[in-house]
Scaffold this motif. Sequence first.
Motif, PDB file in Angstrom:
ATOM      1  N   ALA A 376      -5.683  -3.635   0.814  1.00 43.78           N
ATOM      2  CA  ALA A 376      -4.561  -2.872   1.367  1.00 43.78           C
ATOM      3  C   ALA A 376      -4.252  -1.631   0.539  1.00 43.78           C
ATOM      4  CB  ALA A 376      -3.322  -3.760   1.442  1.00 43.78           C
ATOM      5  N   LYS A 377      -3.557  -0.699   1.171  1.00 43.63           N
ATOM      6  CA  LYS A 377      -3.074   0.507   0.496  1.00 43.63           C
ATOM      7  C   LYS A 377      -1.598   0.342   0.214  1.00 43.63           C
ATOM      8  CE  LYS A 377      -3.397   4.511  -1.278  1.00 43.63           C
ATOM      9  NZ  LYS A 377      -2.393   4.030  -2.241  1.00 43.63           N
ATOM     10  N   SER A 378      -1.229   0.599  -1.019  1.00 39.98           N
ATOM     11  CA  SER A 378       0.182   0.538  -1.407  1.00 39.98           C
ATOM     12  C   SER A 378       0.759   1.942  -1.467  1.00 39.98           C
ATOM     13  CB  SER A 378       0.339  -0.141  -2.769  1.00 39.98           C
ATOM     14  OG  SER A 378      -0.350   0.597  -3.773  1.00 39.98           O
ATOM     15  N   GLY A 379       2.066   2.014  -1.435  1.00 36.59           N
ATOM     16  CA  GLY A 379       2.764   3.284  -1.580  1.00 36.59           C
ATOM     17  C   GLY A 379       4.108   3.042  -2.220  1.00 36.59           C
ATOM     18  N   SER A 380       4.419   3.821  -3.236  1.00 36.97           N
ATOM     19  CA  SER A 380       5.714   3.629  -3.888  1.00 36.97           C
ATOM     20  C   SER A 380       6.291   4.953  -4.364  1.00 36.97           C
ATOM     21  CB  SER A 380       5.588   2.657  -5.070  1.00 36.97           C
ATOM     22  OG  SER A 380       4.743   3.191  -6.073  1.00 36.97           O
ATOM     23  N   MET A 381       7.581   5.051  -4.276  1.00 37.03           N
ATOM     24  CA  MET A 381       8.391   6.111  -4.864  1.00 37.03           C
ATOM     25  C   MET A 381       9.651   5.424  -5.361  1.00 37.03           C
ATOM     26  SD  MET A 381       8.253   9.208  -2.075  1.00 37.03           S
ATOM     27  CE  MET A 381       6.779  10.134  -1.715  1.00 37.03           C
ATOM     28  N   SER A 382      10.533   6.184  -5.953  1.00 34.95           N
ATOM     29  CA  SER A 382      11.806   5.579  -6.333  1.00 34.95           C
ATOM     30  C   SER A 382      12.494   5.067  -5.078  1.00 34.95           C
ATOM     31  CB  SER A 382      12.690   6.608  -7.040  1.00 34.95           C
ATOM     32  OG  SER A 382      12.880   7.752  -6.234  1.00 34.95           O
ATOM     33  N   ASN A 383      12.917   3.819  -5.126  1.00 35.63           N
ATOM     34  CA  ASN A 383      13.684   3.169  -4.056  1.00 35.63           C
ATOM     35  C   ASN A 383      12.864   2.774  -2.838  1.00 35.63           C
ATOM     36  OD1 ASN A 383      15.704   5.811  -4.943  1.00 35.63           O
ATOM     37  ND2 ASN A 383      16.267   3.730  -5.513  1.00 35.63           N
ATOM     38  N   LEU A 384      11.518   2.828  -2.929  1.00 35.44           N
ATOM     39  CA  LEU A 384      10.726   2.357  -1.794  1.00 35.44           C
ATOM     40  C   LEU A 384       9.371   1.841  -2.263  1.00 35.44           C
ATOM     41  CD1 LEU A 384       8.335   4.610  -0.716  1.00 35.44           C
ATOM     42  CD2 LEU A 384      10.425   5.910  -0.351  1.00 35.44           C
ATOM     43  N   TYR A 385       8.888   0.829  -1.531  1.00 34.87           N
ATOM     44  CA  TYR A 385       7.565   0.260  -1.793  1.00 34.87           C
ATOM     45  C   TYR A 385       6.989  -0.257  -0.484  1.00 34.87           C
ATOM     46  CZ  TYR A 385       3.802  -2.793  -3.345  1.00 34.87           C
ATOM     47  OH  TYR A 385       2.573  -3.379  -3.514  1.00 34.87           O
ATOM     48  N   SER A 386       5.760   0.154  -0.183  1.00 34.06           N
ATOM     49  CA  SER A 386       5.094  -0.271   1.045  1.00 34.06           C
ATOM     50  C   SER A 386       3.698  -0.772   0.735  1.00 34.06           C
ATOM     51  CB  SER A 386       5.011   0.890   2.047  1.00 34.06           C
ATOM     52  OG  SER A 386       6.296   1.267   2.493  1.00 34.06           O
ATOM     53  N   LEU A 387       3.196  -1.626   1.622  1.00 28.34           N
ATOM     54  CA  LEU A 387       1.838  -2.142   1.515  1.00 28.34           C
ATOM     55  C   LEU A 387       1.335  -2.389   2.933  1.00 28.34           C
ATOM     56  CD1 LEU A 387      -0.235  -3.207  -0.702  1.00 28.34           C
ATOM     57  CD2 LEU A 387       0.571  -5.484  -0.080  1.00 28.34           C
ATOM     58  N   ALA A 388       0.135  -1.903   3.232  1.00 34.40           N
ATOM     59  CA  ALA A 388      -0.418  -2.084   4.574  1.00 34.40           C
ATOM     60  C   ALA A 388      -1.921  -2.246   4.484  1.00 34.40           C
ATOM     61  CB  ALA A 388      -0.063  -0.898   5.469  1.00 34.40           C
ATOM     62  N   GLY A 389      -2.458  -3.188   5.249  1.00 38.43           N
ATOM     63  CA  GLY A 389      -3.891  -3.408   5.220  1.00 38.43           C
ATOM     64  C   GLY A 389      -4.275  -4.720   5.858  1.00 38.43           C
ATOM     65  N   LEU A 390      -5.167  -5.450   5.173  1.00 41.94           N
ATOM     66  CA  LEU A 390      -5.707  -6.706   5.674  1.00 41.94           C
ATOM     67  C   LEU A 390      -5.384  -7.844   4.722  1.00 41.94           C
ATOM     68  CD1 LEU A 390      -9.282  -5.379   6.571  1.00 41.94           C
ATOM     69  CD2 LEU A 390      -7.349  -5.640   8.148  1.00 41.94           C
ATOM     70  N   VAL A 391      -5.095  -9.018   5.276  1.00 45.84           N
ATOM     71  CA  VAL A 391      -4.908 -10.225   4.483  1.00 45.84           C
ATOM     72  C   VAL A 391      -5.845 -11.296   5.029  1.00 45.84           C
ATOM     73  CG1 VAL A 391      -2.914 -10.907   5.907  1.00 45.84           C
ATOM     74  CG2 VAL A 391      -3.283 -11.980   3.659  1.00 45.84           C
ATOM     75  N   ARG A 392      -6.570 -11.936   4.148  1.00 48.72           N
ATOM     76  CA  ARG A 392      -7.516 -12.993   4.525  1.00 48.72           C
ATOM     77  C   ARG A 392      -6.902 -14.331   4.138  1.00 48.72           C
ATOM     78  NH1 ARG A 392     -12.974 -11.551   2.208  1.00 48.72           N
ATOM     79  NH2 ARG A 392     -12.844  -9.976   3.852  1.00 48.72           N
TER      80      ARG A 392
END
Length: 430
Positions: A376-392
């Motif tokens: 998965a690709k993560s993304g973070s800044m102050s006050n936010l965190y995201s993760l999107a992709g595949l989970v097995r």
Amino acid sequence: MRINTLLFLAWLVITNPASAQLSRAQFSSLENILGEKSTFSSHMTGFVLFDLDSQRVVYEKNSQLNFIPASTTKLFTLFAAVAILQDSTQTLRYLPAGDTLKIWGAGDPSWKYQDFLQPNFEKIWKNYRVIQFSDANQISPAFGYGWQWDDYYFDYSAERSPLPIYGNLLEVKKVGNRAEVFPSRFQKSIVTTTLPIKELERDFHSNSFSYNPNTFQGRERYIPLLTSGQLTSELAQELTGKIWIYKKEAMPDNTSLFRGAPLFPLLREMMLESDNFIAEQLLWMVSDRLFQTLDTERAIEYVQKTFFFDLPDQPKWVDGSGLSRHNLFTPRSMVVLIDKLYRIVPEDQLNALLPTGGKTGTLKNTFQAAQPYIFAKSGSMSNLYSLAGLVRTKSGKTYAFAFMNSNFLSRPSAIRAEVEKVMATVRDIL
């Protein structure tokens, strides 16, 4: 894909998506870990889990809400690059004129950046005495829309340019208590200061630098340069030994295109290391491929109308890297994007491009397990965190997911730890 997305939307409207394909025990497990008594109740959270085989949502929470995606934006850029650039970079466009070769950069970031395979420029200009460089095909500015102005001296915010050299970065080394830089031509532009600064810092308006020898730490290895067509020409002349002239001349329709480097290494670096510079240059190459101009806004508009017209929610997408807080995506649109990527990129290649939990890239030290289960690709800044992709999961199935969090006051690392717990639960119960 259009039919699948319409079914996805219809299903969300007429059924209870949170219980589809889940047993009562599975549903309760996810509700407990994401519900009112969890960490996620104190901030804005969106989550969706999508079965790639049945094309159905198996669980969702606020998947219709918009979130700032940060670096998960690079998933959109990845799709655009794969779909339009295919296997090679757009490096430059050229036109012979006697003993002069006129060139216009097409956005390729490879030249003297990282350890990428270098374009064989020599075969293009070896028979010409003079290189005339123009950046008249650049429509978008060096900074993206909505980037924070005070990021200008951090390496994650390097400027965009038509023909980058050295990644548009100045390399800094600490030698004793001195700052030494490469390219060395900038050494003469460094002055000392008594200000209590810990790193070499660049002036906002020029390539002038300062540091305090008494407090200099030298931890910031790279500093973005203020780019210009003239500087590109000067650096290129030093590198090639040829005469370079900068002249802002419009690009005619009869230029030839040089595609100088393989695309996959750039995609892999962008995704694994979350390289913002490469992401931005990729969108410029997409723009050159489509329109023979370097125009981020136009490239995004084309990709959205052509490939993403059927997303559940129209995204607000403004840059390639996710540096801008003007980007807004919903988790359910992110999941449809993951599904699209899963359909056009062979699974082994997609897994190689996505950071792998406990193994590669930005997830190397997180989501650790004996058997990797997060890609998965993560993304973070102050006050936010995201993760999107595949989970097995332990059953051997692969699901697409998007997990987006914003407006929290704790550190992103604390939210990431809670996200890990949720994804480990998904792995174990499905």
